[in-house]
Design a protein around this motif. Structure first.
Motif, short mmCIF file in Angstrom:
data_model
loop_
_atom_site.label_atom_id
_atom_site.label_comp_id
_atom_site.label_asym_id
_atom_site.label_seq_id
_atom_site.Cartn_x
_atom_site.Cartn_y
_atom_site.Cartn_z
N GLU A 262 35.38 11.19 54.35
CA GLU A 262 34.40 10.46 53.73
C GLU A 262 34.47 8.80 54.32
O GLU A 262 33.35 8.23 54.14
N GLN A 263 35.43 8.23 54.55
CA GLN A 263 35.40 7.22 55.38
C GLN A 263 34.96 7.13 56.45
O GLN A 263 34.09 6.20 57.01
N GLU A 264 35.01 7.93 57.23
CA GLU A 264 34.51 8.30 58.78
C GLU A 264 32.64 8.52 58.55
O GLU A 264 32.03 7.87 59.19
N ASP A 265 32.44 9.21 57.25
CA ASP A 265 31.14 9.43 57.08
C ASP A 265 30.57 8.16 56.78
O ASP A 265 29.29 7.72 57.30
N THR B 9 38.44 -6.27 58.19
CA THR B 9 38.72 -6.73 56.74
C THR B 9 38.92 -5.54 55.91
O THR B 9 40.02 -5.97 55.00
N GLN B 10 38.35 -4.50 55.93
CA GLN B 10 38.63 -3.28 55.20
C GLN B 10 40.19 -2.92 55.32
O GLN B 10 40.95 -2.61 54.35
N LEU B 11 40.58 -2.85 56.63
CA LEU B 11 41.98 -2.54 56.81
C LEU B 11 42.92 -3.37 56.18
O LEU B 11 43.96 -2.83 55.53
N GLN B 12 42.78 -4.66 56.18
CA GLN B 12 43.47 -5.45 55.58
C GLN B 12 43.56 -5.34 53.97
O GLN B 12 44.82 -5.35 53.35
N LYS C 112 48.04 9.94 43.55
CA LYS C 112 46.76 10.19 44.09
C LYS C 112 45.68 9.11 44.65
O LYS C 112 45.11 9.46 45.41
N GLU C 113 46.03 8.09 44.03
CA GLU C 113 45.01 6.99 44.58
C GLU C 113 45.59 6.50 45.93
O GLU C 113 45.08 6.27 46.92
N LEU C 114 47.06 6.51 45.98
CA LEU C 114 47.73 6.32 47.18
C LEU C 114 47.23 7.29 48.42
O LEU C 114 46.96 6.97 49.50
N ALA C 115 47.09 8.52 48.06
CA ALA C 115 46.61 9.50 49.05
C ALA C 115 45.35 9.36 49.58
O ALA C 115 44.95 9.98 50.33
N ASN C 116 44.52 8.62 48.84
CA ASN C 116 43.14 8.41 49.23
C ASN C 116 43.20 7.47 50.66
O ASN C 116 42.11 7.34 51.46
N TYR C 117 44.29 6.60 50.62
CA TYR C 117 44.40 6.05 51.70
C TYR C 117 45.16 6.44 53.03
O TYR C 117 44.78 6.13 54.38
N ALA D 238 40.89 6.81 59.47
CA ALA D 238 39.44 6.67 60.13
C ALA D 238 39.37 5.20 60.45
O ALA D 238 38.84 4.98 61.46
N ILE D 239 39.69 4.31 59.93
CA ILE D 239 39.80 2.76 60.09
C ILE D 239 40.47 2.52 61.20
O ILE D 239 39.75 1.85 62.35
#
Length: 532
Positions: free
Chosen positions: A83-86, A158-161, A199-204, A370-371
């Protein structure tokens, strides 16, 4: 008979707790992260004649499945990566979007058409102005595309940080919950909250939860970040950018191969040129290389670069700026003969990763994969696109200028590309004739691509951009289908079904009333006995 009273009383208690739990399930039907509760009961040990001694209330547990939960978390993490790559690739595709009357392909065609028009009337001021306009548009559009890609890289930094900060905040919240569990026990509400955070952590990032030991342990990419319940190692950003380093072997610039008065030319990014005359009359070794070093060191245009001799007396020119930002193109020639760089030269490179206590994380999934992937030169689609644009720009300068006695462009990359507007009026008929042939040439070498044309090279880049989007989109759709299937199965197990709960409520109500009637019946029997 007295035993019957105790048995019925235990039934009343079990039914009451079941009604309470059912009521709580119904109340939390729409609560995020809530996992359905069930009452655990067991038969009490028999006292005599194997009749039984009632029912035991053994507590309330959540209806979950660790295996299914871990699978869902892992697959959801992989979906977040796609999703992030998309999001990244789709935004880039928009930058390269082409319409019938706009886009870089149109600009390129207009540039060559303006050359063709001027070829027919070389002294026509309108056509000269048109070529100037189209040439500048060509440069501007190339640089605009490159700038948009740079903006994307900046946004990703910026997103990475931000996302790394979010990861560390989630880890701290999990540790806080674990401390509460140490004090209060593993209550169901705390377990629900911890599941939601996992679950939230696994998104990252990809995570692994170890449930085999008595303590809570959580790993990111196989590295412990939470261990023994409350010990925490935070995630950090690791940047190991490599500075470009051009190396010329000692033998290629050995004094014995040259003579006094040989002309040495040093060009920087095809925009700045230094010319000096070789002075080899001294007795010192490496005089030619030292002259080059002195010239580079004393010129302000080369202030971002350092020239020196290494331990093997090879000439080294190194960027003072690490990473892609410090990349350069320096060429050295003697008497118009270019000196080749050594194969041991080092290209500028950006390397971005995550680390825990200096242990680099090899991310398998999650948006941060992805980032970091797009911010690392060797795995980045963005840097690949930028490199293609640089190859296009560099080849444009070389081919246009080599086809004309009057140069029209300078620069060795998109960033350094510049149009020399004053030279348009100096183009001869032969210059324009040669320039007009470039448009139709299909045997050009642009970067590492041979037997191509400028138009075909750019069209292939557009195909690559669109193909990358489509390939990732297909993977994302497939992964979402897997996640949806797992989520449906997991939700059927863990989510509250109001219809099911209402049926349970009626069953527990009936059980409560039945046990109450038993007590009433036994009471009447006892009254009969006492009246005898």
């Amino acid at each position: 008979m007295i035993n019957s009273l105790y048995i019925a009383k235990s039934g009343l208690n079990a039914s009451k707790y079941s009604v309470d739990v059912t009521s709580n399930n119904i109340a939390n039907e729409n609560t995020d992260g809530y996992v359905k509760r069930v009452v655990n009961t067991s038969e009490l040990s028999s006292l005599e004649d194997n009749i039984g001694n009632g029912v035991s209330f053994d507590g309330v547990t959540r209806t979950t499945n660790s295996y299914l939960y871990d699978k869902l978390v892992a697959q959801s993490s992989l979906a977040s990566y796609y999703e992030q790559e998309d999001s990244i690739l789709s935004s880039i595709e928009i930058m390269f979007d082409e319409a019938d009357d706009s886009g870089f392909s149109t600009t390129l065609s207009n540039f060559f058409n303006s050359i063709e028009s001027l070829r027919e009337e070389p002294t026509n001021l309108i056509y000269q102005n048109e070529l100037s306009t189209q040439s500048q548009l060509l440069v501007n559009n190339l640089q605009s595309l490159n700038s948009d890609l740079d903006d994307t890289l900046e946004s990703l930094n910026t997103q990475l940080q931000e996302q790394v900060n979010s990861v560390n905040e989630i880890l701290e919240q999990i540790v806080y919950l674990n401390k509460q569990m140490q004090q209060r026990g593993e209550t169901n509400d705390l377990l629900d909250k911890r599941d939601a955070l996992e679950k939230e952590l696994a998104n990252y990032v990809d995570i692994e939860i170890n449930r085999d030991s008595d303590t809570y342990n959580l790993k990111i990419s196989g590295v412990n970040v939470i261990f023994n319940d409350t010990n925490l190692h935070e995630v950090s950003i690791n940047e190991e950018n490599i500075a470009q380093k051009d190396i010329y072997s000692s033998s290629s610039l050995d004094d014995s191969n040259f003579s006094d008065g040989d002309e040495i030319t040093i060009s920087l990014n095809n925009t700045t040129t230094l010319t000096l005359s070789a002075n080899l009359s001294g007795t010192d070794e490496n005089e030619l290389k030292q002259q080059i070093i002195d010239e580079i060191s004393s010129n302000s245009n080369f202030s971002n670069y350092t020239a020196y001799l290494d331990s093997s007396n090879n000439l080294v020119i190194k960027s003072n700026i690490k990473g892609e930002e410090g990349s350069f193109d320096i060429g050295i020639s003697v008497n118009s003969s270019e000196i080749s760089k050594s194969a041991t030269s080092v290209e500028a490179e950006n390397n971005v990763s995550l680390a825990v206590y200096n242990n680099e994380l090899s991310l398998a999934s999650g948006s941060l994969k992805a980032i970091t992937q797009e911010l690392t030169t060797s795995t980045s689609n963005i840097y690949s696109y930028k490199n293609s644009l640089d190859e296009f720009g560099s080849s444009l300068v070389d081919l246009v200028n080599s086809s004309s006695d009057t140069p029209l462009f300078t620069g060795s990359s998109v960033d350094t590309l510049n149009f020399i507007s004053d030279n348009v009026s100096s183009l001869s008929s032969d210059d324009l004739e040669n320039l007009s042939q470039i448009q139709w040439s299909t045997n050009l070498t642009i970067g590492s691509t041979s037997n191509t044309s400028f138009s075909e090279f750019y069209q292939n880049l557009l195909v690559t951009v669109s193909s990358n989007v489509e390939n990732n989109s297909f993977k994302l759709d497939s992964q979402n289908a897997i996640v949806n299937s797992l989520e449906t199965t997991y939700n059927n197990l863990t989510k509250v079904d109001s219809d099911e709960e209402m049926i349970n409520l009626l069953q527990f109500q009936a059980a409560y009333e039945a046990n109450a009637k038993i007590i009433t019946a036994v009471d009447e029997m006892l009254q009969t006995l006492l009246a005898m």
